[in-house]
Scaffold this active site. Structure first.
Site, PDB file in Angstrom:
ATOM      1  N   ALA A 123     -75.939  39.000  99.453  1.00 47.80           N
ATOM      2  CA  ALA A 123     -75.598  39.562  98.149  1.00 47.80           C
ATOM      3  C   ALA A 123     -75.441  41.076  98.270  1.00 47.80           C
ATOM      4  O   ALA A 123     -75.991  41.709  99.170  1.00 47.80           O
ATOM      5  CB  ALA A 123     -76.684  39.227  97.133  1.00 47.80           C
ATOM      6  N   GLY A 161     -77.135  35.178 100.575  1.00 52.26           N
ATOM      7  CA  GLY A 161     -76.130  34.515  99.762  1.00 52.26           C
ATOM      8  C   GLY A 161     -74.988  33.943 100.571  1.00 52.26           C
ATOM      9  O   GLY A 161     -74.365  32.954 100.166  1.00 52.26           O
ATOM     10  N   GLU A 193     -76.171  30.675 101.693  1.00 53.39           N
ATOM     11  CA  GLU A 193     -76.198  29.798 100.523  1.00 53.39           C
ATOM     12  C   GLU A 193     -74.792  29.330 100.144  1.00 53.39           C
ATOM     13  O   GLU A 193     -74.602  28.186  99.723  1.00 53.39           O
ATOM     14  CB  GLU A 193     -76.859  30.525  99.351  1.00 53.39           C
ATOM     15  CG  GLU A 193     -78.359  30.721  99.563  1.00 53.39           C
ATOM     16  CD  GLU A 193     -78.986  31.649  98.549  1.00 53.39           C
ATOM     17  OE1 GLU A 193     -79.915  31.219  97.842  1.00 53.39           O
ATOM     18  OE2 GLU A 193     -78.546  32.820  98.453  1.00 53.39           O
ATOM     19  N   GLU A 208     -84.302  37.082 102.703  1.00 54.86           N
ATOM     20  CA  GLU A 208     -84.689  37.725 101.448  1.00 54.86           C
ATOM     21  C   GLU A 208     -86.159  38.123 101.399  1.00 54.86           C
ATOM     22  O   GLU A 208     -86.526  39.095 100.728  1.00 54.86           O
ATOM     23  CB  GLU A 208     -84.378  36.798 100.259  1.00 54.86           C
ATOM     24  CG  GLU A 208     -82.889  36.595  99.984  1.00 54.86           C
ATOM     25  CD  GLU A 208     -82.302  35.399 100.707  1.00 54.86           C
ATOM     26  OE1 GLU A 208     -81.207  34.968 100.330  1.00 54.86           O
ATOM     27  OE2 GLU A 208     -82.940  34.914 101.675  1.00 54.86           O
TER      28      GLU A 208
END
Length: 259
Positions: free
Chosen positions: A65, A110, A113, A133
């Site tokens: 992200a 992300g 993901e 994270e």
């Protein structure tokens, strides 16, 4: 629609979505919204039978992200950020067509993901994966705590998420995180070969198979078997079923039309 954070191209029944924020392709609100729009358009595009998802450049599929966007968000704003990511990723996961992640370079946070939302993951031999994270004092917020355990098992998922370790493509293959590892220079070629094979299959049956698997995984076995019958009947009602069985009986190659 004109996109800025992604690129969308179509050729021979295959659409390719390229994350276009090089060199690291960080995921931000704009990418999430553009991905959602692109997937919505591809859902209704009968000329497309399969989708490839990849990143621009050779450094990253998506390195996570966009921390610069997230850093100063309020809890309410970060909730909305996570919602935008999950809306986009659910649309990818539930697209009624197969989606292949062609993973070049880093797929972290992300980015990992996003790859988890796809039906297949083909990785370059230089690719790296992780959910780091924890090192930022947070946890995955775009499906990592849910999709990763379902794919590789809870124990291994906890190992990756709790420790924040980054693993190479070979280790990812061993865990079942990716389907195949290929030399970097052959990545898109291999993804396109798979996409073309998938796009040649009957579209209704493909959509029903995907729906039965994805939805059934979250149901008890009795409900899932009922769902399977419903999906089977839907596929059976298609023109492609008539063509497929007719071609089998006539000993010829079927000509599927996607209806």
């Amino acid at each position: 629609m004109t996109y800025e954070a992604i690129q969308v191209s179509k050729e021979n029944g295959v659409a390719t979505i390229t994350l276009n924020r090089p060199p690291m392709n960080p995921l931000n609100t704009q990418i999430f919204k553009e991905l959602t729009q692109a997937i919505n358009e591809l859902q209704s595009d009968i000329s497309v039978g399969a989708v490839i998802m990849t990143g621009s450049g050779d450094k990253a599929f998506a390195a996570g992200a966009d921390v610069t966007e997230m850093a100063n968000l309020t809890p309410v704003e970060v909730y909305n950020f996570c919602q935008d990511s999950q809306i986009a990723f659910k649309r990818i996961e539930n697209l009624g067509k197969p989606v292949i992640a062609a993973i070049n370079g880093l797929a972290l946070g992300g980015g990992c993901e996003l790859a988890l939302c796809c039906d297949f993951r083909v990785a370059a031999d230089t690719a790296k994966f992780g959910q780091p994270e924890i090192g930022l004092g947070i946890i995955p917020g775009a499906g990592g705590t849910q999709r990763l355990p379902r794919l590789i098992g809870a124990a291994k998922a906890k190992e990756l998420i709790f420790l924040g370790d980054i693993i190479d493509a070979s280790a990812a293959l061993g865990l079942g995180l990716v389907n195949k590892v290929v030399p970097t220079e052959l990545l898109l070629e291999e993804a396109q070969k798979l996409a073309k094979r998938l796009s040649s299959k009957p579209a209704v049956a493909m959509a029903m198979a995907k729906s039965a698997i994805n939805t059934g995984l979250n149901l008890d076995i009795s409900s899932a078997l009922t769902l399977e019958i419903q999906c089977f009947v839907t596929a059976f009602a298609s023109d492609d079923r008539k063509e497929g069985i007719g071609a089998f009986m006539e000993k010829r190659k079927p000509n599927f039309t996607g209806k």
